[in-house]
Design a protein around this motif. Sequence first.
Motif, PDB file in Angstrom:
ATOM      1  N   GLY A 169      30.225  27.490  33.460  1.00 50.38           N
ATOM      2  CA  GLY A 169      29.345  28.602  33.133  1.00 50.38           C
ATOM      3  C   GLY A 169      29.908  29.560  32.104  1.00 50.38           C
ATOM      4  N   VAL A 170      30.596  29.047  31.092  1.00 54.16           N
ATOM      5  CA  VAL A 170      31.277  29.887  30.105  1.00 54.16           C
ATOM      6  C   VAL A 170      30.270  30.432  29.083  1.00 54.16           C
ATOM      7  N   SER A 171      30.313  31.743  28.890  1.00 51.96           N
ATOM      8  CA  SER A 171      29.456  32.396  27.896  1.00 51.96           C
ATOM      9  C   SER A 171      30.287  33.368  27.070  1.00 51.96           C
ATOM     10  N   LYS A 172      29.836  33.593  25.839  1.00 52.20           N
ATOM     11  CA  LYS A 172      30.485  34.566  24.960  1.00 52.20           C
ATOM     12  C   LYS A 172      29.411  35.351  24.228  1.00 52.20           C
ATOM     13  N   THR A 173      29.459  36.681  24.384  1.00 52.86           N
ATOM     14  CA  THR A 173      28.505  37.565  23.713  1.00 52.86           C
ATOM     15  C   THR A 173      29.259  38.563  22.854  1.00 52.86           C
ATOM     16  N   TYR A 174      28.822  38.707  21.615  1.00 56.49           N
ATOM     17  CA  TYR A 174      29.427  39.669  20.697  1.00 56.49           C
ATOM     18  C   TYR A 174      28.502  40.877  20.533  1.00 56.49           C
ATOM     19  N   LYS A 175      29.100  42.026  20.336  1.00 55.01           N
ATOM     20  CA  LYS A 175      28.357  43.230  20.023  1.00 55.01           C
ATOM     21  C   LYS A 175      28.178  43.313  18.505  1.00 55.01           C
ATOM     22  N   VAL A 176      26.946  43.445  18.047  1.00 54.62           N
ATOM     23  CA  VAL A 176      26.673  43.461  16.611  1.00 54.62           C
ATOM     24  C   VAL A 176      25.713  44.597  16.287  1.00 54.62           C
ATOM     25  N   ALA A 178      24.370  48.144  14.091  1.00 47.09           N
ATOM     26  CA  ALA A 178      24.830  49.523  13.983  1.00 47.09           C
ATOM     27  C   ALA A 178      25.292  50.037  15.340  1.00 47.09           C
ATOM     28  N   PHE A 179      26.507  50.553  15.361  1.00 48.18           N
ATOM     29  CA  PHE A 179      27.103  51.090  16.577  1.00 48.18           C
ATOM     30  C   PHE A 179      27.207  50.048  17.692  1.00 48.18           C
ATOM     31  N   ALA A 180      27.201  48.762  17.299  1.00 43.82           N
ATOM     32  CA  ALA A 180      27.360  47.663  18.258  1.00 43.82           C
ATOM     33  C   ALA A 180      26.359  47.764  19.406  1.00 43.82           C
ATOM     34  N   ARG A 181      25.116  48.034  19.070  1.00 45.83           N
ATOM     35  CA  ARG A 181      24.097  48.218  20.099  1.00 45.83           C
ATOM     36  C   ARG A 181      23.386  46.924  20.481  1.00 45.83           C
ATOM     37  N   GLN A 182      23.583  45.876  19.691  1.00 48.64           N
ATOM     38  CA  GLN A 182      22.883  44.624  19.963  1.00 48.64           C
ATOM     39  C   GLN A 182      23.860  43.566  20.460  1.00 48.64           C
ATOM     40  N   ASP A 183      23.350  42.658  21.276  1.00 45.08           N
ATOM     41  CA  ASP A 183      24.144  41.544  21.789  1.00 45.08           C
ATOM     42  C   ASP A 183      23.792  40.270  21.044  1.00 45.08           C
ATOM     43  N   LEU A 184      24.823  39.535  20.653  1.00 46.27           N
ATOM     44  CA  LEU A 184      24.627  38.226  20.033  1.00 46.27           C
ATOM     45  C   LEU A 184      25.295  37.184  20.923  1.00 46.27           C
ATOM     46  N   ALA A 185      24.485  36.320  21.514  1.00 44.59           N
ATOM     47  CA  ALA A 185      25.008  35.283  22.408  1.00 44.59           C
ATOM     48  C   ALA A 185      25.483  34.099  21.573  1.00 44.59           C
ATOM     49  N   ALA A 186      26.797  33.937  21.471  1.00 45.52           N
ATOM     50  CA  ALA A 186      27.364  32.833  20.691  1.00 45.52           C
ATOM     51  C   ALA A 186      27.493  31.566  21.526  1.00 45.52           C
ATOM     52  N   VAL A 187      27.789  31.725  22.808  1.00 41.55           N
ATOM     53  CA  VAL A 187      27.924  30.595  23.733  1.00 41.55           C
ATOM     54  C   VAL A 187      27.215  30.977  25.026  1.00 41.55           C
ATOM     55  N   ARG A 188      26.439  30.035  25.576  1.00 39.47           N
ATOM     56  CA  ARG A 188      25.644  30.347  26.762  1.00 39.47           C
ATOM     57  C   ARG A 188      25.827  29.290  27.851  1.00 39.47           C
ATOM     58  N   ASP A 189      26.435  29.692  28.938  1.00 42.18           N
ATOM     59  CA  ASP A 189      26.482  28.894  30.168  1.00 42.18           C
ATOM     60  C   ASP A 189      26.937  27.456  29.915  1.00 42.18           C
ATOM     61  N   VAL A 190      28.085  27.311  29.271  1.00 47.63           N
ATOM     62  CA  VAL A 190      28.608  25.980  28.923  1.00 47.63           C
ATOM     63  C   VAL A 190      29.531  25.474  30.030  1.00 47.63           C
ATOM     64  N   SER A 191      29.280  24.248  30.472  1.00 47.04           N
ATOM     65  CA  SER A 191      30.110  23.621  31.509  1.00 47.04           C
ATOM     66  C   SER A 191      30.375  22.166  31.142  1.00 47.04           C
ATOM     67  N   PHE A 192      31.634  21.758  31.148  1.00 48.53           N
ATOM     68  CA  PHE A 192      32.023  20.358  31.003  1.00 48.53           C
ATOM     69  C   PHE A 192      33.500  20.222  31.366  1.00 48.53           C
ATOM     70  N   GLU A 193      33.966  18.982  31.507  1.00 47.00           N
ATOM     71  CA  GLU A 193      35.352  18.714  31.875  1.00 47.00           C
ATOM     72  C   GLU A 193      36.013  17.817  30.837  1.00 47.00           C
ATOM     73  N   SER A 242      38.391  35.912  24.089  1.00 50.17           N
ATOM     74  CA  SER A 242      38.137  36.034  25.523  1.00 50.17           C
ATOM     75  C   SER A 242      36.722  35.593  25.857  1.00 50.17           C
ATOM     76  N   THR A 243      36.511  35.171  27.093  1.00 53.18           N
ATOM     77  CA  THR A 243      35.169  34.822  27.549  1.00 53.18           C
ATOM     78  C   THR A 243      34.450  36.088  28.022  1.00 53.18           C
ATOM     79  N   THR A 244      33.134  36.078  27.928  1.00 55.76           N
ATOM     80  CA  THR A 244      32.334  37.175  28.476  1.00 55.76           C
ATOM     81  C   THR A 244      32.055  36.933  29.952  1.00 55.76           C
ATOM     82  N   SER A 245      31.802  35.687  30.298  1.00 54.81           N
ATOM     83  CA  SER A 245      31.592  35.309  31.696  1.00 54.81           C
ATOM     84  C   SER A 245      31.943  33.843  31.858  1.00 54.81           C
TER      85      SER A 245
END
Length: 309
Positions: free
Chosen positions: A6-13, A15-30, A59-62
């Motif tokens: 369930g790995v996710s990564k979200t960046y703040k983008v 003006a004033f980092a008010r928006q979220d940009l989801a770069a990776v969403r709920d990724v799972s594998f081995e 770092s991961t977000t979740s």
Amino acid sequence: MLKLEGVSKTYKVGAFARQDLAAVRDVSFELRPGEVVSLIGESGSGKSTIGRMILRLTSTTSGTITFGGKDIATLRRGALRDYYREAQGVFQDPFSTYNPVFKADRVLTMIRQSYFPDVGDADWRTRVREALAAVSLNPDLVLDKYPHQLSGGQLQRLLIARALLLDIKLLVADEVISMLDASTRIDVLNLLADLKERGLAVLFITHDLSLGNYLADQTVILRRGSIVERGATAEVFGDPTHPYTRTLLSSVPRLGERWTDTELEHGPCRYHQLHPDGTDPAGPALAAVGDDHFVACFALGEDRKCGQP
């Protein structure tokens, strides 16, 4: 050995980092010992972000990434240093890894200073020669040269030799051959195949489907930060189920054929055929369509209907 859950990564983008940009969403594998997993997707799909999170460069977000059963996010100081003894990365542009004012062998000297300070000179020279021989490099032709005096393929293999000096278990290879010429590419691919036979696990990040098919045991297809299809390489390439996977495969140029931009028929959503209740957050992210073959909802990450029956 390596497990993403369930790995996710979200960046703040913005003006004033008010928006979220989801770069990776709920990724799972081995990734298991002696296995090559190809992570395939177009530019901006999140492939390199996943590689950087595995190497603790981002770092991961979740979600969690575990190596040998240990959550790598909890590693500190000595434990993190030990992790890098077993997990290393090689990236797309080999020239960016080297300081142009130092000779190329400095990347090996730094490994000695950090991990083998008590090893004698004679023993170290033997280890270096063995590592370079494993990647088909002549020490006399590369160690006393500056980076600009070596080819991209030589620099990439020197970085892999650096990883071998640590006796690593995991190699993250991020677009390692995209900047190399055709004659050098096959040498690096065959080297990765040899390392696999020795029990090394390789995460092979690429946008080139033919290379992934050539090398990988398992394939993960990534789109807009989410996995849309994954499984045994023979299954994913032999019976592509997700429309995006089929679109990628149809885009591969073929000798003797003129490429045309054709619209593929998506058909009914295979995910919803298997899970009629829809993409319940508590339900599986991927549906099994074969023994080792999984697919996501056709509309994953899109603002449209998926064509469910």
